[in-house]
Design a protein around this motif. Structure first.
Motif, PDB file in Angstrom:
ATOM      1  N   ARG A 176       0.861  -1.177   0.000  1.00 35.28           N
ATOM      2  CA  ARG A 176       0.000   0.000   0.000  1.00 35.28           C
ATOM      3  C   ARG A 176       0.898   1.227   0.000  1.00 35.28           C
ATOM      4  O   ARG A 176       1.557   1.526   1.004  1.00 35.28           O
ATOM      5  N   ASN A 177       0.926   1.896  -1.126  1.00 29.43           N
ATOM      6  CA  ASN A 177       1.875   2.991  -1.352  1.00 29.43           C
ATOM      7  C   ASN A 177       1.214   4.353  -1.098  1.00 29.43           C
ATOM      8  O   ASN A 177      -0.002   4.448  -0.997  1.00 29.43           O
ATOM      9  N   LYS A 178       2.053   5.381  -1.014  1.00 25.12           N
ATOM     10  CA  LYS A 178       1.619   6.779  -0.851  1.00 25.12           C
ATOM     11  C   LYS A 178       1.085   7.070   0.554  1.00 25.12           C
ATOM     12  O   LYS A 178       0.180   7.899   0.729  1.00 25.12           O
ATOM     13  N   LEU A 179       1.640   6.375   1.548  1.00 19.32           N
ATOM     14  CA  LEU A 179       1.213   6.614   2.934  1.00 19.32           C
ATOM     15  C   LEU A 179       1.466   8.063   3.348  1.00 19.32           C
ATOM     16  O   LEU A 179       0.803   8.583   4.243  1.00 19.32           O
ATOM     17  N   ASP A 180       2.463   8.707   2.702  1.00 22.91           N
ATOM     18  CA  ASP A 180       2.776  10.106   3.054  1.00 22.91           C
ATOM     19  C   ASP A 180       1.550  11.000   2.885  1.00 22.91           C
ATOM     20  O   ASP A 180       1.324  11.925   3.662  1.00 22.91           O
ATOM     21  N   LEU A 181       0.713  10.671   1.891  1.00 20.63           N
ATOM     22  CA  LEU A 181      -0.476  11.495   1.657  1.00 20.63           C
ATOM     23  C   LEU A 181      -1.481  11.364   2.805  1.00 20.63           C
ATOM     24  O   LEU A 181      -2.314  12.231   3.018  1.00 20.63           O
ATOM     25  N   LEU A 182      -1.403  10.271   3.525  1.00 19.74           N
ATOM     26  CA  LEU A 182      -2.331  10.031   4.639  1.00 19.74           C
ATOM     27  C   LEU A 182      -1.652  10.283   5.991  1.00 19.74           C
ATOM     28  O   LEU A 182      -2.256  10.091   7.035  1.00 19.74           O
ATOM     29  N   ARG A 183      -0.368  10.663   5.931  1.00 21.40           N
ATOM     30  CA  ARG A 183       0.445  10.861   7.154  1.00 21.40           C
ATOM     31  C   ARG A 183       0.449   9.624   8.052  1.00 21.40           C
ATOM     32  O   ARG A 183       0.382   9.713   9.270  1.00 21.40           O
ATOM     33  N   GLU A 184       0.487   8.440   7.422  1.00 18.85           N
ATOM     34  CA  GLU A 184       0.566   7.194   8.202  1.00 18.85           C
ATOM     35  C   GLU A 184       2.011   6.701   8.242  1.00 18.85           C
ATOM     36  O   GLU A 184       2.818   7.063   7.392  1.00 18.85           O
ATOM     37  N   SER A 185       2.323   5.850   9.223  1.00 17.18           N
ATOM     38  CA  SER A 185       3.662   5.254   9.283  1.00 17.18           C
ATOM     39  C   SER A 185       3.637   3.895   8.584  1.00 17.18           C
ATOM     40  O   SER A 185       2.574   3.291   8.436  1.00 17.18           O
ATOM     41  N   GLY A 186       4.840   3.444   8.234  1.00 14.91           N
ATOM     42  CA  GLY A 186       4.960   2.144   7.578  1.00 14.91           C
ATOM     43  C   GLY A 186       4.489   1.027   8.500  1.00 14.91           C
ATOM     44  O   GLY A 186       4.554   1.147   9.715  1.00 14.91           O
TER      45      GLY A 186
END
Ligand SMILES: Nc1nc2c(c(=O)[nH]1)N(C=O)[C@@H](CNc1ccc(C(=O)N[C@@H](CCC(=O)O)C(=O)O)cc1)CN2
Length: 447
Positions: A327-337
């Motif tokens: 699941r890519n683009k976590l930066d857009l959701l401000r989630e951590s890996g």
């Protein structure tokens, strides 16, 4: 022992380099040395000399090394002419050598001669090719161990064990009156058990090592614009695929080699799997589908901002294919890996752009690659061919074991003979010309 023909080739890679080597092997070496160098150099001593053309004019000034049969790589007389490393000069030296009675060697012919002359066995010959073509440092180290004969010795020991038991069983066939405790069915059965155990052990090591030679094919697939190319770049560490925000940018299948813990990994980036009217893109999608079918593992990339339904499209088409959902683009959701187990399989959250979660993904890939074991212990850089022969050996031993229980020694002897022969194929004690041709023709020129 020495072959009648004299063969020659440029042993160094094509192109320009400091030094280039022409290698000549066979009975005409002495005569060729006398023509080109004016004498046969003292064996095994690097000798500076002028290499002379037909009319006596100098072709080059270099180093010559003469290896006297049988103390050479192939077991024949060998002359190495170390000249300056340019294609024109090396070609001229080679032509001169051919004029003097040598013929151009086929790819792998030097190694083939070393094998035929008993200098190396088949496993070692293959190890030479694998060493040259090794894609990671770890693969190269394992190839050197094979070349040293570590694997061959394990095979040899097992082979001697089978041979000994064969002798015992077959002697008992001829002279049943001489039978002893060692030849009663239970004792024979016990001996076979121990051979089976050793075979299984070698097979395990062979399985562990195969991944270092063959590597892992990892396909990056997903819908357009899910960030497949960015992920590929992040894993490969440099910009190899064109990444844009226009869906359908990657129209072909891109490949990149990376190493994960010494395991060669072929990363294949595919076009987005979507319906398209554009014929070029359609072809990309077709290739993507094919790549997915042939992969060891698929990274199914989904856009973290897309709806679940959207992300699940095509996932059904990956039924039965080993895959991980990325699941890519976590930066857009401000989630951590993260890594989590879901009903649809293992899911790893990352951002290819910020690098968030990438260490988790790398760790996961490493565990995939080493799933078959991969440990250093008893690990050999084996080929499918070795494993197949070992498995046939195991089957024959297993059969012998069953026969020891229910049938007479004739059938046990027969199965042991089969096991012995199958095992002999690994090191080439028993090998068909066909097999040898196939193996050596895949070598590079001059080897
Ligand atoms: N210059 C050069 N470098 C090379 C090779 C070569 O042929 N020439 N090799 C070629 O692939 C590899 C080394 N392999 C070799 C294997 C055996 C012998 C050899 O002369 N063996 C003799 C003597 C051994 C001894 O005296 O210790 C023998 O086995 O009888 C030479 C090179 C890599 N480097």
């Amino acid at each position: 022992m020495a072959a009648a023909e004299t063969i020659a080739a440029v042993a160094t890679p094509a192109g320009v380099g400091g030094i280039g080597v022409v290698r000549i092997a066979g009975p005409a070496v002495g005569a060729i040395a006398r023509e080109i160098l004016g004498r046969v150099p003292e064996p095994r001593r690097a000798t500076a000399a002028e290499f002379r053309d037909m009319d006596g004019s100098p072709l080059d000034y270099g180093i010559a090394i003469f290896f006297q049969a049988p103390h050479s790589f192939t077991g024949d007389d060998i002359l190495e002419l170390h000249g300056h490393g340019g294609p024109v000069i090396l070609d001229a030296i080679l032509r001169r050598v051919v004029q003097l009675g040598a013929r151009i060697a086929r790819p792998g012919e030097f190694s083939q001669r070393a094998f035929l002359n008993g200098k190396i066995d088949l496993v070692q010959a293959e190890a030479i090719a694998d060493l040259i073509e090794a894609r990671t440092a770890k693969s190269a180290r394992l190839a050197v161990q094979m070349l040293r004969g570590d694997f061959s010795r394990r095979i040899e020991t097992l082979s001697e064990g089978i041979a000994e038991l064969r002798t015992l069983v077959e002697a008992n066939l001829d002279f049943p009156e001489d039978s002893t405790d060692r030849t009663d069915p239970a004792a024979i059965g016990g001996e076979i058990d121990s051979l089976l155990e050793k075979t299984t052990e070698i097979i395990a090591g062979a399985n562990n090592g195969r991944i270092y030679r063959e590597g892992l094919t990892l396909v990056v697939a997903g819908l357009p614009n899910a960030g497949k190319s960015s992920l590929m770049n992040a894993l490969a560490g440099d910009e190899i695929a064109i990444v844009t925000h226009v869906p359908g940018t990657t129209r072909d299948v891109l490949r990149e080699e990376i190493a994960i813990d010494g395991i060669p990994v072929r990363l294949i980036d595919t076009a987005g799997l979507r319906h398209s009217e554009d014929p070029v893109e359609q072809e990309g999608v077709r290739r993507a589908r094919r790549a997915v079918q042939q992969a060891d593992h698929v990274l199914w990339v989904v856009d973290a901002t897309a709806t679940e339904q959207e992300a699940d499209t095509y996932l059904g088409g990956l039924q039965g294919i080993q895959r991980t959902i990325v699941r890519n683009k976590l930066d857009l959701l401000r989630e951590s890996g993260y890594e989590r187990d879901t009903p649809r399989g293992i899911e790893i959250g990352i951002s290819a752009v910020t690098g968030e979660g990438l260490p988790i993904l790398r760790e996961h890939l490493k565990s995939l690659a080493t799933a078959g074991g991969g440990g250093e212990e008893g690990c050999f850089l084996t080929r499918r061919r070795h494993l197949d022969a070992l498995e046939r050996t195991h089957t024959a031993l297993h059969q012998a074991r069953a026969m020891a229980e229910v049938a007479g020694p004739e059938l046990v002897a027969e199965d042991l003979r089969t096991a012995h022969r199958e095992l002999g194929e690994v090191t080439g004690v028993f090998s068909s010309e066909d097999l040898l041709d196939r193996i050596f023709s895949s070598f590079c020129i001059g080897k």
